[in-house]
Design a protein around this motif. Sequence first.
Motif, PDB file in Angstrom:
ATOM      1  N   SER A 174      -4.976  -8.099 -13.384  1.00  0.00           N
ATOM      2  CA  SER A 174      -4.900  -9.353 -14.131  1.00  0.00           C
ATOM      3  C   SER A 174      -4.152 -10.361 -12.206  1.00  0.00           C
ATOM      4  CB  SER A 174      -4.271 -10.164 -14.538  1.00  0.00           C
ATOM      5  OG  SER A 174      -4.054 -11.371 -14.549  1.00  0.00           O
ATOM      6  N   LYS A 175      -3.494 -10.114 -11.994  1.00  0.00           N
ATOM      7  CA  LYS A 175      -3.011 -10.363 -11.007  1.00  0.00           C
ATOM      8  C   LYS A 175      -2.997  -9.154  -9.508  1.00  0.00           C
ATOM      9  CE  LYS A 175      -1.085 -13.376 -12.919  1.00  0.00           C
ATOM     10  NZ  LYS A 175      -1.824 -13.810 -14.547  1.00  0.00           N
ATOM     11  N   GLY A 176      -2.814  -8.015  -9.583  1.00  0.00           N
ATOM     12  CA  GLY A 176      -2.933  -6.665  -9.132  1.00  0.00           C
ATOM     13  C   GLY A 176      -1.902  -6.883  -7.474  1.00  0.00           C
ATOM     14  N   PHE A 177      -0.749  -7.345  -7.965  1.00  0.00           N
ATOM     15  CA  PHE A 177       0.579  -7.236  -7.211  1.00  0.00           C
ATOM     16  C   PHE A 177       1.237  -5.922  -6.002  1.00  0.00           C
ATOM     17  CE2 PHE A 177       1.160 -12.221  -7.832  1.00  0.00           C
ATOM     18  CZ  PHE A 177      -0.226 -12.660  -7.849  1.00  0.00           C
ATOM     19  N   LEU A 178       2.651  -6.135  -5.609  1.00  0.00           N
ATOM     20  CA  LEU A 178       2.996  -4.999  -5.251  1.00  0.00           C
ATOM     21  C   LEU A 178       3.692  -4.111  -6.418  1.00  0.00           C
ATOM     22  CD1 LEU A 178       5.449  -6.370  -2.256  1.00  0.00           C
ATOM     23  CD2 LEU A 178       3.011  -4.731  -2.581  1.00  0.00           C
ATOM     24  N   SER A 179       3.918  -3.002  -6.466  1.00  0.00           N
ATOM     25  CA  SER A 179       3.878  -2.149  -7.541  1.00  0.00           C
ATOM     26  C   SER A 179       5.713  -2.684  -8.120  1.00  0.00           C
ATOM     27  CB  SER A 179       4.525  -0.925  -7.149  1.00  0.00           C
ATOM     28  OG  SER A 179       5.044  -0.207  -6.248  1.00  0.00           O
ATOM     29  N   LEU A 180       5.942  -2.010  -9.014  1.00  0.00           N
ATOM     30  CA  LEU A 180       7.431  -2.423  -9.805  1.00  0.00           C
ATOM     31  C   LEU A 180       8.319  -2.039  -8.325  1.00  0.00           C
ATOM     32  CD1 LEU A 180       9.391  -3.820 -11.570  1.00  0.00           C
ATOM     33  CD2 LEU A 180       9.178  -1.636 -13.077  1.00  0.00           C
ATOM     34  N   GLN A 181       8.246  -0.244  -8.400  1.00  0.00           N
ATOM     35  CA  GLN A 181       9.494   0.313  -7.589  1.00  0.00           C
ATOM     36  C   GLN A 181       9.303  -0.289  -5.930  1.00  0.00           C
ATOM     37  OE1 GLN A 181      10.973   3.058  -8.464  1.00  0.00           O
ATOM     38  NE2 GLN A 181      11.586   3.478  -7.073  1.00  0.00           N
ATOM     39  N   ASP A 182       8.639  -0.968  -5.417  1.00  0.00           N
ATOM     40  CA  ASP A 182       8.932  -1.877  -4.276  1.00  0.00           C
ATOM     41  C   ASP A 182       9.427  -2.630  -4.055  1.00  0.00           C
ATOM     42  OD1 ASP A 182       6.578  -0.004  -2.964  1.00  0.00           O
ATOM     43  OD2 ASP A 182       5.117  -1.125  -2.964  1.00  0.00           O
ATOM     44  N   GLU A 183       9.142  -3.036  -5.044  1.00  0.00           N
ATOM     45  CA  GLU A 183       9.924  -4.638  -5.179  1.00  0.00           C
ATOM     46  C   GLU A 183      11.263  -4.332  -5.921  1.00  0.00           C
ATOM     47  OE1 GLU A 183       6.487  -7.513  -7.415  1.00  0.00           O
ATOM     48  OE2 GLU A 183       7.679  -6.398  -9.049  1.00  0.00           O
TER      49      GLU A 183
END
Length: 324
Positions: A174-183
């Motif tokens: 739906s969004k395809g943003f950064l992974s939680l781990q990266d964040e």
Amino acid sequence: MAFMTYFLGAYAASPNVTGWDPVLETAYYQQLKQLPHLKGLEHPFVGRLHPHDDQWFLTNIDPAWDYVFTTIPGVMNALSQNPSFGLASLDEAGRQAALDFMWQANQAVATLNQHVGRAAVTAIMLHSAPARHKADGSAAALEKSLAVLLSWDWHGAQLLLEHCDALVPGQKPSKGFLSLQDELQVLAAVNSQVRPLKPLGIVINWGRSVLETRDPSGALQHIEAAKAHGVLQGIMFSGISDQATAYGAWQDSHQPIKNSETLLVGEPGSWLTEQAIQQCLQTCNGMALTVLGLKIGIRPLSATLTERMQYLQAQLALLASSNT
């Protein structure tokens, strides 16, 4: 974590979700002011204080409400025009455009606070765009952007990152943003290096985490990961489903909580249940979360104002009863 009142993403349940009728929206806001358990609004930022009419908004809000600005509506609008837009963009022009957008948000926070005469905006939620299946983004670029944002005066608002579904191979995002781990790693790095007065934190949106993981326990896993990293600052409850209902399968359409014996008004296909909410809240027991609330859409879109308020009142009441 004894919250008696909650933030509500009321814009998702508005009778004006597909248009703008100020008379109808005024009636909606008058009824929102009567809702028990309402702390204030999760408010959509699209580049100006209100999507349609800033003065209408200032005239019709409750002066006692608090606010959490969400930038996702404006981010998605910008991405539709420029796929390289985003705080995590490797395209420098796209990253600068996102910073310019955040400066507009900063000024909107100041305008709202000045109107009500206090620091009413508790937090502003940022996002790690761009969509990585359409443009390149990185943790390093996000870290660079956050350092810039922290150099600004946010008029009392805390900067929070709302996790949206990450890009998963073989799965339509739906969004395809950064992974939680990266964040999480970015937040830890910025907090340790910049040492802001109000540390950066993360908000987990239940539906978006489950959309990413395709697992009803996915949001709980994300909450636990954020908690383990010491940056969990909020949860917004919003449903999701794999069923092709009026809300769509795997659509970020803010499904209501699933109806049950204790919740007569709900969405039968929703994966967001009373039990799931209780599990998440128990995991956060004793934590002072900055953001805790509910965001639901209403179907059909032709639902009356009375029907919408029945949904909101019942679902907020369930959230309150689950948080004991």
